[in-house]
Design a protein around this motif. Structure first.
Motif, PDB file in Angstrom:
ATOM      1  N   GLU A 115       0.823  -1.207   0.000  1.00 34.52           N
ATOM      2  CA  GLU A 115       0.000   0.000   0.000  1.00 34.52           C
ATOM      3  C   GLU A 115       0.856   1.255   0.000  1.00 34.52           C
ATOM      4  OE1 GLU A 115      -4.103   1.499   2.099  1.00 34.52           O
ATOM      5  OE2 GLU A 115      -2.629   0.514   3.373  1.00 34.52           O
ATOM      6  N   ASN A 116       1.923   1.264   0.792  1.00 33.93           N
ATOM      7  CA  ASN A 116       2.807   2.436   0.835  1.00 33.93           C
ATOM      8  C   ASN A 116       3.520   2.653  -0.496  1.00 33.93           C
ATOM      9  OD1 ASN A 116       2.464   3.587   3.421  1.00 33.93           O
ATOM     10  ND2 ASN A 116       3.682   1.974   4.342  1.00 33.93           N
ATOM     11  N   GLN A 117       3.968   1.565  -1.127  1.00 30.52           N
ATOM     12  CA  GLN A 117       4.670   1.691  -2.403  1.00 30.52           C
ATOM     13  C   GLN A 117       3.744   2.167  -3.521  1.00 30.52           C
ATOM     14  OE1 GLN A 117       8.391   0.648  -3.394  1.00 30.52           O
ATOM     15  NE2 GLN A 117       7.979   1.957  -1.644  1.00 30.52           N
ATOM     16  N   VAL A 118       2.526   1.670  -3.543  1.00 31.56           N
ATOM     17  CA  VAL A 118       1.580   2.111  -4.575  1.00 31.56           C
ATOM     18  C   VAL A 118       1.181   3.571  -4.338  1.00 31.56           C
ATOM     19  CG1 VAL A 118      -0.732   1.767  -5.536  1.00 31.56           C
ATOM     20  CG2 VAL A 118       0.743  -0.203  -5.088  1.00 31.56           C
ATOM     21  N   ALA A 119       1.044   3.957  -3.072  1.00 32.42           N
ATOM     22  CA  ALA A 119       0.741   5.364  -2.769  1.00 32.42           C
ATOM     23  C   ALA A 119       1.866   6.272  -3.253  1.00 32.42           C
ATOM     24  CB  ALA A 119       0.524   5.539  -1.266  1.00 32.42           C
ATOM     25  N   ALA A 120       3.116   5.832  -3.058  1.00 37.19           N
ATOM     26  CA  ALA A 120       4.253   6.614  -3.543  1.00 37.19           C
ATOM     27  C   ALA A 120       4.248   6.683  -5.070  1.00 37.19           C
ATOM     28  CB  ALA A 120       5.562   5.994  -3.044  1.00 37.19           C
ATOM     29  N   ALA A 121       3.972   5.555  -5.718  1.00 35.20           N
ATOM     30  CA  ALA A 121       3.938   5.523  -7.186  1.00 35.20           C
ATOM     31  C   ALA A 121       2.830   6.403  -7.746  1.00 35.20           C
ATOM     32  CB  ALA A 121       3.757   4.084  -7.668  1.00 35.20           C
ATOM     33  N   THR A 122       1.719   6.493  -7.010  1.00 36.32           N
ATOM     34  CA  THR A 122       0.607   7.331  -7.454  1.00 36.32           C
ATOM     35  C   THR A 122       1.045   8.788  -7.574  1.00 36.32           C
ATOM     36  OG1 THR A 122      -0.961   5.842  -6.359  1.00 36.32           O
ATOM     37  CG2 THR A 122      -1.766   8.030  -6.933  1.00 36.32           C
ATOM     38  N   LYS A 123       1.904   9.225  -6.653  1.00 36.10           N
ATOM     39  CA  LYS A 123       2.414  10.603  -6.686  1.00 36.10           C
ATOM     40  C   LYS A 123       3.550  10.760  -7.687  1.00 36.10           C
ATOM     41  CE  LYS A 123       1.510  11.544  -1.758  1.00 36.10           C
ATOM     42  NZ  LYS A 123       1.193  10.182  -1.264  1.00 36.10           N
ATOM     43  N   LEU A 124       4.405   9.772  -7.801  1.00 36.34           N
ATOM     44  CA  LEU A 124       5.665   9.942  -8.513  1.00 36.34           C
ATOM     45  C   LEU A 124       5.607   9.631  -9.996  1.00 36.34           C
ATOM     46  CD1 LEU A 124       7.989   8.295  -5.833  1.00 36.34           C
ATOM     47  CD2 LEU A 124       7.924  10.727  -6.420  1.00 36.34           C
ATOM     48  N   VAL A 125       4.880   8.584 -10.408  1.00 31.38           N
ATOM     49  CA  VAL A 125       4.978   8.136 -11.807  1.00 31.38           C
ATOM     50  C   VAL A 125       4.447   9.187 -12.789  1.00 31.38           C
ATOM     51  CG1 VAL A 125       4.295   6.313 -13.438  1.00 31.38           C
ATOM     52  CG2 VAL A 125       5.043   5.712 -11.116  1.00 31.38           C
ATOM     53  N   PRO A 126       3.276   9.799 -12.604  1.00 32.15           N
ATOM     54  CA  PRO A 126       2.252   9.485 -11.606  1.00 32.15           C
ATOM     55  C   PRO A 126       1.250   8.478 -12.166  1.00 32.15           C
ATOM     56  CG  PRO A 126       1.672  11.519 -12.718  1.00 32.15           C
ATOM     57  CD  PRO A 126       2.966  11.043 -13.355  1.00 32.15           C
ATOM     58  N   LEU A 127       0.489   7.882 -11.236  1.00 31.60           N
ATOM     59  CA  LEU A 127      -0.598   6.992 -11.610  1.00 31.60           C
ATOM     60  C   LEU A 127      -1.918   7.636 -11.224  1.00 31.60           C
ATOM     61  CD1 LEU A 127       0.740   3.575 -10.225  1.00 31.60           C
ATOM     62  CD2 LEU A 127       0.992   4.467 -12.560  1.00 31.60           C
ATOM     63  N   GLY A 128      -2.951   7.373 -11.974  1.00 33.07           N
ATOM     64  CA  GLY A 128      -4.282   7.783 -11.567  1.00 33.07           C
ATOM     65  C   GLY A 128      -4.784   6.878 -10.457  1.00 33.07           C
ATOM     66  N   GLN A 129      -5.848   7.302  -9.770  1.00 30.69           N
ATOM     67  CA  GLN A 129      -6.385   6.501  -8.673  1.00 30.69           C
ATOM     68  C   GLN A 129      -6.885   5.137  -9.170  1.00 30.69           C
ATOM     69  OE1 GLN A 129      -6.232   7.198  -5.458  1.00 30.69           O
ATOM     70  NE2 GLN A 129      -5.215   9.152  -5.833  1.00 30.69           N
ATOM     71  N   THR A 130      -7.502   5.125 -10.344  1.00 28.02           N
ATOM     72  CA  THR A 130      -7.978   3.854 -10.881  1.00 28.02           C
ATOM     73  C   THR A 130      -6.814   2.941 -11.236  1.00 28.02           C
ATOM     74  OG1 THR A 130      -9.973   4.901 -11.773  1.00 28.02           O
ATOM     75  CG2 THR A 130      -9.344   2.774 -12.710  1.00 28.02           C
ATOM     76  N   GLN A 131      -5.761   3.498 -11.827  1.00 36.02           N
ATOM     77  CA  GLN A 131      -4.568   2.708 -12.136  1.00 36.02           C
ATOM     78  C   GLN A 131      -3.940   2.151 -10.859  1.00 36.02           C
ATOM     79  OE1 GLN A 131      -2.229   5.529 -14.544  1.00 36.02           O
ATOM     80  NE2 GLN A 131      -2.377   4.046 -16.214  1.00 36.02           N
ATOM     81  N   ALA A 132      -3.927   2.958  -9.805  1.00 34.72           N
ATOM     82  CA  ALA A 132      -3.352   2.504  -8.540  1.00 34.72           C
ATOM     83  C   ALA A 132      -4.116   1.304  -8.001  1.00 34.72           C
ATOM     84  CB  ALA A 132      -3.362   3.645  -7.528  1.00 34.72           C
ATOM     85  N   GLN A 133      -5.443   1.362  -8.065  1.00 37.87           N
ATOM     86  CA  GLN A 133      -6.251   0.239  -7.596  1.00 37.87           C
ATOM     87  C   GLN A 133      -6.069  -0.984  -8.490  1.00 37.87           C
ATOM     88  OE1 GLN A 133      -7.952   0.104  -4.628  1.00 37.87           O
ATOM     89  NE2 GLN A 133      -6.835   2.022  -4.362  1.00 37.87           N
ATOM     90  N   GLN A 134      -5.924  -0.752  -9.777  1.00 39.41           N
ATOM     91  CA  GLN A 134      -5.648  -1.851 -10.706  1.00 39.41           C
ATOM     92  C   GLN A 134      -4.330  -2.522 -10.350  1.00 39.41           C
ATOM     93  OE1 GLN A 134      -5.514  -0.594 -14.818  1.00 39.41           O
ATOM     94  NE2 GLN A 134      -4.482  -2.469 -15.485  1.00 39.41           N
ATOM     95  N   LEU A 135      -3.317  -1.707 -10.049  1.00 37.05           N
ATOM     96  CA  LEU A 135      -1.998  -2.225  -9.701  1.00 37.05           C
ATOM     97  C   LEU A 135      -2.046  -3.046  -8.419  1.00 37.05           C
ATOM     98  CD1 LEU A 135       1.039  -2.269 -10.303  1.00 37.05           C
ATOM     99  CD2 LEU A 135       1.239  -0.125  -9.013  1.00 37.05           C
ATOM    100  N   ILE A 136      -2.725  -2.527  -7.403  1.00 37.78           N
ATOM    101  CA  ILE A 136      -2.855  -3.271  -6.146  1.00 37.78           C
ATOM    102  C   ILE A 136      -3.532  -4.613  -6.392  1.00 37.78           C
ATOM    103  CG2 ILE A 136      -4.101  -3.311  -3.949  1.00 37.78           C
ATOM    104  CD1 ILE A 136      -3.486  -0.366  -3.622  1.00 37.78           C
ATOM    105  N   GLY A 137      -4.601  -4.596  -7.191  1.00 36.80           N
ATOM    106  CA  GLY A 137      -5.311  -5.834  -7.480  1.00 36.80           C
ATOM    107  C   GLY A 137      -4.449  -6.853  -8.200  1.00 36.80           C
ATOM    108  N   GLU A 138      -3.618  -6.395  -9.110  1.00 37.20           N
ATOM    109  CA  GLU A 138      -2.757  -7.313  -9.867  1.00 37.20           C
ATOM    110  C   GLU A 138      -1.665  -7.904  -8.989  1.00 37.20           C
ATOM    111  OE1 GLU A 138      -3.284  -5.153 -14.240  1.00 37.20           O
ATOM    112  OE2 GLU A 138      -1.535  -4.724 -13.001  1.00 37.20           O
ATOM    113  N   ILE A 139      -1.023  -7.055  -8.165  1.00 39.62           N
ATOM    114  CA  ILE A 139       0.078  -7.553  -7.335  1.00 39.62           C
ATOM    115  C   ILE A 139      -0.448  -8.399  -6.181  1.00 39.62           C
ATOM    116  CG2 ILE A 139       2.033  -6.857  -5.879  1.00 39.62           C
ATOM    117  CD1 ILE A 139       2.448  -4.493  -7.699  1.00 39.62           C
ATOM    118  N   GLN A 140      -1.668  -8.128  -5.733  1.00 42.29           N
ATOM    119  CA  GLN A 140      -2.283  -8.964  -4.701  1.00 42.29           C
ATOM    120  C   GLN A 140      -2.287 -10.427  -5.095  1.00 42.29           C
ATOM    121  OE1 GLN A 140      -6.245  -7.711  -3.805  1.00 42.29           O
ATOM    122  NE2 GLN A 140      -5.622  -6.017  -2.491  1.00 42.29           N
ATOM    123  N   GLN A 141      -2.428 -10.697  -6.360  1.00 42.28           N
ATOM    124  CA  GLN A 141      -2.495 -12.081  -6.819  1.00 42.28           C
ATOM    125  C   GLN A 141      -1.179 -12.819  -6.607  1.00 42.28           C
ATOM    126  OE1 GLN A 141      -4.334 -12.488 -10.763  1.00 42.28           O
ATOM    127  NE2 GLN A 141      -5.190 -10.436 -10.539  1.00 42.28           N
TER     128      GLN A 141
END
Length: 224
Positions: free
Chosen positions: A157-183
């Motif tokens: 969660e902390n890494q995706v939050a950082a990526a959301t600010k830095l890359v940047p990622l949109g909120q939907t992309q961030a949730q997509q990323l969390i869902g993919e890595i959760q697997q």
């Protein structure tokens, strides 16, 4: 890895792994900020690859198996082993900033527990977040499997939050990323549980270089 928990333990697990836990994890990018600045990470796909590799080759080989060993030492009342695995965790950090991430959040968690009228063990020297997390999980009667899941979620969660600010990622992309890595998380935790002591450790050169170079990066949002 099969994980079962009571409702009370689940609530404690959510508390311990929440981004609102005041330990300062949000202040550290763990090399991600430099990787973005250097152009190594440009988009969602790059971020997915960067974090997935860390999960499978670092979190699964260092943080989670060492958390399991700290938790088992606490269960057995083995103070000597607890101190040993705490030091081992810190020795696995490849740069000053990666070690700072661990010790700063570890010390913050220990202070929080004290303020909650919980008496944590007195570690020799610095305390890793892994060992402090293991103690909190043990105190709240969380299984080692639940503790490993919570630690992994906190990192993700902390890494995706950082990526959301830095890359940047949109909120939907961030949730997509969390869902993919959760697997990948169940596979990572199963791998962590199967490791012998002589298999612990990881070497991710790009992560170490990014962390080291971040120390002198001209403009920074994160401490590391």
């Amino acid at each position: 890895m099969s994980i079962t928990t009571t409702d009370a333990a689940l609530l404690r697990l959510l508390q311990l792994s929440s981004a609102s836990l005041p330990v300062g994890g949000y202040a550290f990018s763990q090399g991600l900020e430099y990787a973005v600045d250097a152009g190594w990470i440009k988009n969602l796909a790059d971020t997915r690859e960067w974090l997935s590799l860390q999960l499978m080759e670092s979190i699964a080989h260092v943080d989670c198996p060492l958390l399991l060993r700290c938790h088992r030492a606490l269960q057995a009342g083995d103070e000597e082993s607890l101190h040993y695995w705490n030091h081992y965790t810190l020795a696995c950090r490849e740069t000053r900033e990666l070690r700072l991430t661990d010790t700063a959040t570890g010390s913050a968690l220990m202070r929080l527990l004290t303020q909650l009228q919980i008496e944590p063990p007195l570690f020799e020297g610095e305390t890793s977040f892994v060992a402090a997390f293991a103690f909190a999980a043990h105190y709240w009667q969380l299984s080692e499997q639940s503790a490993a899941l919570g630690l992994t979620w906190s990192w993700l969660e902390n890494q995706v939050a950082a990526a959301t600010k830095l890359v940047p990622l949109g909120q939907t992309q961030a949730q997509q990323l969390i869902g993919e890595i959760q697997q990948l998380v169940p596979v990572a935790l199963t791998r962590a549980q199967a490791l012998n002591d002589n298999q612990l450790g990881a070497g991710l050169p790009a992560l170490a270089i990014a962390s080291a170079r971040h120390e002198t990066q001209y403009s920074r949002l994160f401490r590391s």
